[in-house]
Design an enzyme around this catalytic site. Structure first.
Site, PDB file in Angstrom:
ATOM      1  N   HIS A 107     -49.570  43.589 -28.298  1.00  0.00           N
ATOM      2  CA  HIS A 107     -50.016  44.974 -28.461  1.00  0.00           C
ATOM      3  C   HIS A 107     -49.822  45.676 -27.127  1.00  0.00           C
ATOM      4  O   HIS A 107     -50.479  45.347 -26.133  1.00  0.00           O
ATOM      5  CB  HIS A 107     -51.481  45.034 -28.891  1.00  0.00           C
ATOM      6  CG  HIS A 107     -51.974  46.436 -29.108  1.00  0.00           C
ATOM      7  ND1 HIS A 107     -51.794  47.119 -30.299  1.00  0.00           N
ATOM      8  CD2 HIS A 107     -52.628  47.288 -28.275  1.00  0.00           C
ATOM      9  CE1 HIS A 107     -52.317  48.326 -30.191  1.00  0.00           C
ATOM     10  NE2 HIS A 107     -52.830  48.456 -28.975  1.00  0.00           N
ATOM     11  N   CYS A 108     -48.923  46.653 -27.089  1.00  0.00           N
ATOM     12  CA  CYS A 108     -48.590  47.364 -25.858  1.00  0.00           C
ATOM     13  C   CYS A 108     -49.526  48.556 -25.689  1.00  0.00           C
ATOM     14  O   CYS A 108     -49.538  49.477 -26.517  1.00  0.00           O
ATOM     15  CB  CYS A 108     -47.133  47.830 -25.886  1.00  0.00           C
ATOM     16  SG  CYS A 108     -46.624  48.689 -24.371  1.00  0.00           S
ATOM     17  N   LYS A 109     -50.310  48.543 -24.613  1.00  0.00           N
ATOM     18  CA  LYS A 109     -51.233  49.645 -24.363  1.00  0.00           C
ATOM     19  C   LYS A 109     -50.503  50.879 -23.850  1.00  0.00           C
ATOM     20  O   LYS A 109     -51.010  51.991 -23.989  1.00  0.00           O
ATOM     21  CB  LYS A 109     -52.295  49.203 -23.358  1.00  0.00           C
ATOM     22  CG  LYS A 109     -53.159  48.064 -23.867  1.00  0.00           C
ATOM     23  CD  LYS A 109     -54.171  47.638 -22.828  1.00  0.00           C
ATOM     24  CE  LYS A 109     -55.024  46.483 -23.337  1.00  0.00           C
ATOM     25  NZ  LYS A 109     -56.011  46.034 -22.324  1.00  0.00           N
ATOM     26  N   ASN A 160     -49.399  52.265 -26.926  1.00  0.00           N
ATOM     27  CA  ASN A 160     -50.529  52.381 -27.844  1.00  0.00           C
ATOM     28  C   ASN A 160     -50.131  51.950 -29.249  1.00  0.00           C
ATOM     29  O   ASN A 160     -50.583  52.498 -30.250  1.00  0.00           O
ATOM     30  CB  ASN A 160     -51.084  53.816 -27.875  1.00  0.00           C
ATOM     31  CG  ASN A 160     -52.482  53.893 -28.452  1.00  0.00           C
ATOM     32  OD1 ASN A 160     -53.229  52.913 -28.423  1.00  0.00           O
ATOM     33  ND2 ASN A 160     -52.845  55.042 -28.994  1.00  0.00           N
TER      34      ASN A 160
END
Length: 393
Positions: free
Chosen positions: A163-165, A168
């Protein structure tokens, strides 16, 4: 109030879990089954992550300073090449970044369902895992073998990587290539921008006249302390220290971004070479959960001991119960007793010359009859009786 139980900490969460409420709290709060988290469709779903906002602010800063301040100060014959190279890189990065954020990476069966309502809350008392037998208990659909349920997006992602912050959004099978292109184009654009900013910063001290080749500087030949930004469309007068400060800040941010993006790109090249995902890499390098759970249980909440007479139960009485080898299971011992005997099977050897007190039967030594000895005190790992030096009964 919640029922606090520090001895039963849940394992790493993969989804929101059902909370345990007391009776007064249940009367004043809605049912936990109705408090499920809604699934996020893509990177534009609310709420935005702070790192996503930081990424867009950095992009705007680099674009405005690069195209509005630094490139117009290049020598006249370099300006078209600067605009063309940086324009292609920045535009390409914008396209792949927006596409990676906008794509829904969920599993095909999940995308066919409606995102309108919240999903049920995961309850570990009913299911050991969120996905069991290729069926997600939260999404309530059958998923592929490489799908994982993301706790941030609250949905199953096909070919889940991480999950890439910054996006998002989850990175999965559908947008992994776009994610890699976004990282590579960002790294290339920042490197080119740092190169231009370094040239402007150095030439400012060596030969500033090489930075004043634009026609707007011709009327200011006698005012070398006056500079223009946002050339040639909307020239704005400024001072030399402002140009130097903007170039220095851009160089620092650019070097930091280059280090982070370069490390990330090299890491994913390593993963591609070994045919791994980020999730699989983390799982492979994670310490064994069994050892971690046993250590946590032993350190924080060891089980309480009861007298041996109460724990043996209806089985035959064993006066040598403390000397039972910890490597063998005893059918007459409860589970907690076996846990302690296996854990504390190692004891310090006693100093030489000091024998452990023993209780010897009424028969004398040397009579030919077998003598039954019972060591006293804590458990011992010695294979021989310390009293008579003979084998244990």
């Amino acid at each position: 109030m919640y029922k606090m139980n520090i001895c039963n900490k849940p394992s790493n969460k993969t989804a929101p879990e059902k909370s345990v409420w007391t009776a007064p709290a249940q009367a004043s709060r809605p049912s936990p089954e109705l408090q499920g988290q809604r699934s996020r469709r893509n990177g534009w779903s609310w709420p935005p992550h702070p790192l996503q906002i930081v990424a867009w602010l950095l992009y705007l800063f680099f674009a405005v300073i690069g195209f509005g301040v630094l490139v117009p100060l290049l020598p006249h014959h370099w300006v078209p090449a600067g605009y063309a190279c940086m324009g292609v890189i920045f535009a390409g990065h914008l396209v792949v970044h927006l596409t990676a954020v906008s794509i829904d990476p969920a599993d095909a069966n999940v995308r066919d369902k409606s995102y309108a309502g919240p999903l049920p809350i995961f309850n570990r008392s009913q299911h050991a895992h969120v996905i069991e037998d290729l069926h997600c208990n939260l999404c309530d659909v059958d998923v592929s073998a490489r799908s994982k349920h993301c706790s941030a997006c609250n949905k199953c992602v096909c070919g889940f990587d991480h999950h890439c912050k910054w996006l998002n959004n989850c990175v999965g099978e559908r947008n992994y290539r776009l994610f890699l292109h976004s990282v590579a184009s960002a790294l290339l654009g920042v490197l080119l921008l740092v190169l231009v900013a370094t040239y402007v910063f150095v030439e400012f001290f060596i030969n500033p006249m090489r930075l004043r080749t634009n026609r707007h500087f011709e009327v200011l030949k006698n005012h070398t302390d006056v500079w223009f930004v946002f050339l040639p469309a909307a020239p704005v007068e400024t001072q030399a220290p402002a140009i130097l400060a903007l170039a220095a800040v851009l160089i620092l941010l650019g070097l930091l971004s280059t280090a982070l993006l370069g490390h990330l790109l090299c890491f994913h090249i390593y993963l591609i070479w070994h045919k791994l995902t980020t999730y699989e890499y983390i799982v492979q390098h994670r310490p064994p959960q069994e050892a971690k759970g046993a250590h946590r249980e032993l350190k924080s909440c060891p089980p309480k001991m009861r007298p041996i007479q109460d724990r043996v139960g209806s089985g035959p009485r064993r006066p040598w119960i403390h000397t039972w080898p910890p490597s063998l299971p005893d059918p007459h011992l409860p589970q907690e007793m076996e846990f302690y005997m296996r854990t504390f099977s190692h004891v310090r050897p006693e100093p030489p010359g000091q024998a452990r007190p023993v209780a010897v039967s009424a028969k004398k030594r040397g009579s030919g009859a077998r003598i039954r000895c019972r060591p006293l005190g804590p458990w011992t790992g010695s294979p021989r009786c310390r009293g008579c030096r003979g084998p244990r009964p």
